[in-house]
Design a protein around this motif. Structure first.
Motif, short mmCIF file in Angstrom:
data_model
loop_
_atom_site.label_atom_id
_atom_site.label_comp_id
_atom_site.label_asym_id
_atom_site.label_seq_id
_atom_site.Cartn_x
_atom_site.Cartn_y
_atom_site.Cartn_z
N GLU A 122 16.83 -3.34 -17.13
CA GLU A 122 18.10 -2.86 -17.66
C GLU A 122 19.29 -3.32 -16.84
OE1 GLU A 122 18.02 1.31 -18.16
OE2 GLU A 122 16.52 1.28 -19.75
N ASP A 123 19.11 -3.46 -15.54
CA ASP A 123 20.25 -3.84 -14.73
C ASP A 123 20.42 -5.36 -14.66
OD1 ASP A 123 18.12 -4.57 -13.19
OD2 ASP A 123 18.64 -3.32 -11.45
N GLY A 124 19.54 -6.08 -15.32
CA GLY A 124 19.65 -7.53 -15.35
C GLY A 124 19.13 -8.21 -14.11
N ASP A 125 18.63 -7.47 -13.12
CA ASP A 125 18.12 -8.06 -11.89
C ASP A 125 16.64 -8.40 -12.02
OD1 ASP A 125 20.53 -7.84 -10.61
OD2 ASP A 125 20.10 -5.84 -9.82
N PRO A 126 16.24 -9.53 -11.47
CA PRO A 126 14.81 -9.85 -11.49
C PRO A 126 14.06 -8.95 -10.52
CG PRO A 126 16.00 -11.42 -10.16
CD PRO A 126 17.04 -10.55 -10.80
N ALA A 127 12.77 -8.88 -10.69
CA ALA A 127 11.95 -8.14 -9.74
C ALA A 127 12.10 -8.78 -8.36
CB ALA A 127 10.49 -8.17 -10.19
N ARG A 128 12.11 -7.96 -7.35
CA ARG A 128 12.28 -8.46 -5.99
C ARG A 128 10.98 -8.28 -5.21
NH1 ARG A 128 18.38 -6.34 -4.39
NH2 ARG A 128 19.44 -7.27 -6.17
N PRO A 129 10.17 -9.30 -5.14
CA PRO A 129 8.88 -9.16 -4.46
C PRO A 129 9.07 -8.87 -2.98
CG PRO A 129 9.35 -11.47 -4.93
CD PRO A 129 10.39 -10.67 -5.64
N ALA A 130 8.36 -7.88 -2.48
CA ALA A 130 8.45 -7.52 -1.07
C ALA A 130 7.59 -8.47 -0.24
CB ALA A 130 7.96 -6.08 -0.89
N THR A 131 7.90 -8.54 1.03
CA THR A 131 7.10 -9.34 1.94
C THR A 131 5.82 -8.60 2.29
OG1 THR A 131 9.07 -10.37 2.91
CG2 THR A 131 7.04 -10.45 4.21
N GLU A 132 4.69 -9.26 2.10
CA GLU A 132 3.39 -8.69 2.46
C GLU A 132 2.83 -9.49 3.64
OE1 GLU A 132 0.78 -8.72 -0.89
OE2 GLU A 132 2.38 -8.18 -2.30
N VAL A 133 2.35 -8.79 4.64
CA VAL A 133 1.78 -9.45 5.81
C VAL A 133 0.31 -9.06 5.95
CG1 VAL A 133 1.94 -9.83 8.30
CG2 VAL A 133 4.02 -9.42 6.96
N ARG A 134 -0.54 -10.05 5.97
CA ARG A 134 -1.97 -9.82 6.17
C ARG A 134 -2.34 -10.26 7.58
NH1 ARG A 134 -4.13 -12.43 0.41
NH2 ARG A 134 -2.47 -11.53 -0.89
N LEU A 135 -3.16 -9.48 8.23
CA LEU A 135 -3.57 -9.79 9.58
C LEU A 135 -4.75 -10.76 9.56
CD1 LEU A 135 -3.29 -6.27 11.24
CD2 LEU A 135 -1.51 -7.98 10.80
N GLU A 136 -4.68 -11.76 10.38
CA GLU A 136 -5.70 -12.80 10.41
C GLU A 136 -6.23 -12.99 11.83
OE1 GLU A 136 -6.01 -17.66 9.76
OE2 GLU A 136 -4.36 -16.53 8.87
N VAL A 137 -7.54 -13.14 11.94
CA VAL A 137 -8.16 -13.46 13.22
C VAL A 137 -8.42 -14.96 13.24
CG1 VAL A 137 -10.14 -13.08 14.74
CG2 VAL A 137 -9.20 -11.18 13.41
N ALA A 138 -7.67 -15.66 14.07
CA ALA A 138 -7.78 -17.12 14.11
C ALA A 138 -9.02 -17.56 14.88
CB ALA A 138 -6.53 -17.71 14.76
N LYS A 139 -9.76 -18.50 14.31
CA LYS A 139 -10.93 -19.06 15.00
C LYS A 139 -10.51 -20.14 16.00
CE LYS A 139 -14.06 -18.11 11.16
NZ LYS A 139 -15.01 -18.69 10.16
N SER A 140 -9.36 -20.74 15.77
CA SER A 140 -8.78 -21.70 16.71
C SER A 140 -7.27 -21.60 16.55
CB SER A 140 -9.27 -23.12 16.45
OG SER A 140 -8.86 -23.56 15.16
N ILE A 141 -6.54 -22.01 17.58
CA ILE A 141 -5.09 -21.83 17.52
C ILE A 141 -4.31 -23.09 17.87
CG2 ILE A 141 -4.72 -21.02 19.90
CD1 ILE A 141 -3.14 -19.60 16.63
N ILE A 142 -4.87 -23.98 18.66
CA ILE A 142 -4.19 -25.23 18.99
C ILE A 142 -4.64 -26.31 18.01
CG2 ILE A 142 -3.80 -27.03 20.71
CD1 ILE A 142 -4.32 -24.99 22.89
N SER A 143 -3.69 -26.89 17.30
CA SER A 143 -4.00 -27.97 16.36
C SER A 143 -3.65 -29.31 16.99
CB SER A 143 -3.20 -27.79 15.06
OG SER A 143 -3.52 -26.57 14.44
N GLU A 144 -4.51 -30.29 16.78
CA GLU A 144 -4.24 -31.63 17.30
C GLU A 144 -3.59 -32.47 16.22
OE1 GLU A 144 -7.49 -33.59 19.12
OE2 GLU A 144 -8.00 -31.92 20.45
#
Length: 364
Positions: A39-61
């Motif tokens: 009704e107000d003419g505004d599009p839906a505003r998707p919220a930021t979702e954060v998922r927690l991840e356990v990294a198997k490695s962290i340094i990329s070559e």
């Protein structure tokens, strides 16, 4: 009499307006306008979702010969800054998510990054070279305020005196001056603030949740004043959209104490080319076709050229013109065109862990 609802054109605070399927998806969904809007003419505003991840490695070559670093670390997947042109957007397709809105709203935080970094730095096979933060997504995007994963990793690198570089669009980097200053005193860090345009209104369309351009310039000033070498990364340069600001950005950065500068031309790999066309049609419909023609001119007639030594700087008349303008401006303002200075690698000491012999005697 109230006005009829208007069809939404943009989503406030978001760079992309759609969620196009990734290139690995087997099904396609086509949007259909049936005339029903809020009704107000505004599009839906998707919220930021954060998922927690356990990294198997962290340094990329990195084995790309046209990048100035060999190692990189990305604390997050996806980026809330929402830059419409971001070349990293297609990486979300590997997660069965869209390179569009999903990339800037469905984020992953690698909560064990610091612990994993500590483990990898202890390996005998680790080769000491500057680790780059910001090669894929911004280490200081807004969710860093909550998760502080970048800060935790900096603490590890300071402890073991390991060199690093940072590329960011966010003045939040100033928060970590207490870590960056001692790293700088040991010649172990260099920071680049990425600046696309000095026009606040344009920046709000291009990169809606990044720090405003003038504030990034101020961050360069504050970092250099604190003794932390901070340069400017004019990126990406977009023909007929941001190229006019090239010299002004370099002048402002030099005035803020920057001594190093670099640039790249816009890159549109995989899904990004269609997403950027969508952005142009939304914000600059009158020049969209002209902009894409200029981009194709620097990419050998294509939307994107992935070849090393071509993908960053482009080719053709426009690509050469940008190179000349950049070189002339750097000479005029006293900026070093090397993409990074030489950082020390001889101070490294593997991070300690509980049970090390030094711990038995209270050593560090």
């Amino acid at each position: 009499m109230s006005s009829p609802p208007q069809k939404p054109g943009t989503i406030k605070g978001r760079g992309i307006q759609s969620n196009r399927e990734g290139r690995f998806e087997s099904t396609r969904v086509e949007a259909f306008d049936d005339g029903w809007f809020q009704e107000d003419g505004d599009p839906a505003r998707p919220a930021t979702e954060v998922r927690l991840e356990v990294a198997k490695s962290i340094i990329s070559e990195n084995q790309s010969p046209d990048l100035p670093f060999d190692l990189s670390l990305n604390p997050y997947r996806g980026c809330e800054h929402g830059c419409s042109y971001c070349y990293a957007r297609p990486s979300h397709s590997y997660l069965n998510l869209s390179a569009g809105l999903d990339f800037e709203t469905k984020l992953f935080a690698k909560t064990n990054a610091a612990q994993q970094l500590r483990q990898e730095l202890r390996k005998r096979s680790h080769r000491v070279s500057a680790i780059n933060f910001g090669a894929n997504t911004d280490p200081y995007q807004p969710i860093e305020r909550t998760y502080q994963i970048t800060r935790q990793c900096l603490e590890v690198l300071l402890e073991c005196r390991h060199p690093l570089t940072i590329i960011t669009k966010n003045a939040m980097v100033e928060r970590d001056l207490d870590l960056l200053k001692p790293l700088a005193e040991l010649d172990l860090v260099q920071v680049f603030l990425s600046v696309t345009s000095l026009d606040n209104r344009l920046s709000a369309k291009l990169e809606p949740r990044a720090t405003a351009p003038h504030r990034r310039i101020e961050a360069i000033r504050r970092l250099n004043a604190a003794g932390v070498p901070a340069g400017v990364f004019v990126a990406p340069i977009i023909p007929m959209i941001t190229d006019r600001d090239l010299e002004a950005i370099l002048e402002a950065a030099a005035g803020a104490g920057a001594r190093h500068a670099s640039y790249t031309l816009i890159r549109l790999p995989h899904e990004v080319k269609d997403l950027f066309r969508e952005w142009l049609a939304t914000h600059f419909p009158e020049r969209a076709e002209h902009v894409m023609h200029r981009i194709q001119d620097i990419r050998g007639g294509k939307d994107y050229d992935s070849r090393f030594f071509h993908r960053m700087k482009g080719q053709g008349v426009f690509g050469e013109l940008i190179r000349q303008r950049f070189d002339i401006a750097c000479r005029k303002f006293g900026l070093d065109r090397r993409e990074q200075s030489q950082l020390r690698t001889d101070l490294f000491r593997p991070p300690a862990q509980a049970g090390d012999q030094a711990d038995l005697f209270g050593g560090g």
